[in-house]
Design an enzyme around this catalytic site. Structure first.
Site, PDB file in Angstrom:
ATOM      1  N   ASP A 107       0.845  -1.200   0.000  1.00 49.21           N
ATOM      2  CA  ASP A 107       0.000   0.000   0.000  1.00 49.21           C
ATOM      3  C   ASP A 107       0.876   1.243   0.000  1.00 49.21           C
ATOM      4  O   ASP A 107       2.046   1.194   0.404  1.00 49.21           O
ATOM      5  CB  ASP A 107      -0.880   0.028   1.260  1.00 49.21           C
ATOM      6  CG  ASP A 107      -1.828  -1.156   1.313  1.00 49.21           C
ATOM      7  OD1 ASP A 107      -2.134  -1.714   0.240  1.00 49.21           O
ATOM      8  OD2 ASP A 107      -2.248  -1.516   2.424  1.00 49.21           O
TER       9      ASP A 107
HETATM   10  N1  URA Z   1      -1.170  -5.960   3.879  1.00 46.17           N
HETATM   11  C1  URA Z   1      -1.672  -4.706   3.900  1.00 46.17           C
HETATM   12  O1  URA Z   1      -2.693  -4.442   4.516  1.00 46.17           O
HETATM   13  N2  URA Z   1      -0.992  -3.757   3.239  1.00 46.17           N
HETATM   14  C2  URA Z   1       0.161  -3.975   2.576  1.00 46.17           C
HETATM   15  O2  URA Z   1       0.735  -3.050   2.004  1.00 46.17           O
HETATM   16  C3  URA Z   1       0.659  -5.289   2.566  1.00 46.17           C
HETATM   17  C4  URA Z   1      -0.024  -6.270   3.220  1.00 46.17           C
END
Ligand code: URA
Length: 238
Positions: A107
């Protein structure tokens, strides 16, 4: 060893010297030499292992595959290009190949280990749910994380998908108003770690990936820094 022959214009375009049209122009203008001799025909085939290519007098070596480990900072998106936002590929200054991509997505606000390569087969192996590749995350979570959560994560959680999450290993490093945890999962669903904590009524306020399969984030890399994988790291991953 297989002999790999590549057209001169493709060779230069693959190495990001320019677009196919741009490099053809450079070749026709006599700016490109093969083994020290000017070549004006873009169709000429190059043996990537034995022949040398220069453009404007600068050596252009061919890389079939590139592998970079990036310590992704927050604020950068896991995409190959974007008209408005900075992408993880914008951080790789020394890249040669034009077909690099991040292996899986973190993310925008997640930090940590991101593999960047053009090796599609390796990416498939690391991301395929059937291959059960461990991904280790460190997180800070609002609320007290306790043994009940450890059990719930181990059993699998309903995060609103058709099936519950696969068993995940939750290790509590600090259980407090803001808890610290390490979580190992084998899946990679959208926002998976955040949604798993939401499923037990808690909120992830910081998330960092530490490991993916055999690959461990190099602690010497600051946020936004990267390095090529070592030969050993590539062999272990493959
Ligand atoms: N899980 C999440 O919630 N975000 C990420 O970036 C990776 C795994």
């Amino acid at each position: 060893m297989d002999v790999i022959m590549i057209r001169l214009d493709k060779y230069l375009a693959d190495m990001s010297v320019g677009t196919r049209t741009e490099v053809k122009k450079l070749i026709r203008q006599g700016k490109v030499a093969v083994d020290g001799l000017i070549v004006k025909n873009p169709d000429v085939k190059i043996d990537i292992d034995t022949q040398s290519v220069t453009c404007n007098g600068i050596a252009v070596t061919y890389e079939t595959y590139e592998y970079y480990m990036l310590n992704k900072p927050a604020g950068v998106i896991s995409a190959t290009s974007d008209s408005k936002q900075k992408t993880v590929l914008d951080l790789i200054d020394s890249k040669k190949r034009k077909d690099l991509f991040p292996v899986g997505r973190l993310d925008k606000d997640t930090e940590g280990l991101l593999l960047i390569t053009n090796d599609g087969e390796l990416a498939h192996r690391l991301l395929s749910p059937k291959k059960h590749v461990d991904k280790l995350y460190y997180a800070r979570v609002e609320g007290i994380v306790d043994t009940e959560d450890i059990d719930a994560f181990a059993k699998g959680l309903d995060i609103g998908e058709d099936e519950c999450t696969k068993p995940a290993k939750l290790v509590v490093l600090k259980s407090d108003a803001i808890s610290e945890i390490e979580l190992t999962i084998q899946e990679g669903k959208f926002h998976q770690v955040k949604r798993m904590f939401e499923a037990v009524g808690k909120k992830v306020i910081y998330l960092k990936r530490l490991e993916m399969g055999t690959l461990k984030l190099d602690e010497d890399l600051g946020l936004g820094e990267y390095r090529p994988l070592t030969q050993k790291e590539i062999e272990k991953l493959c």
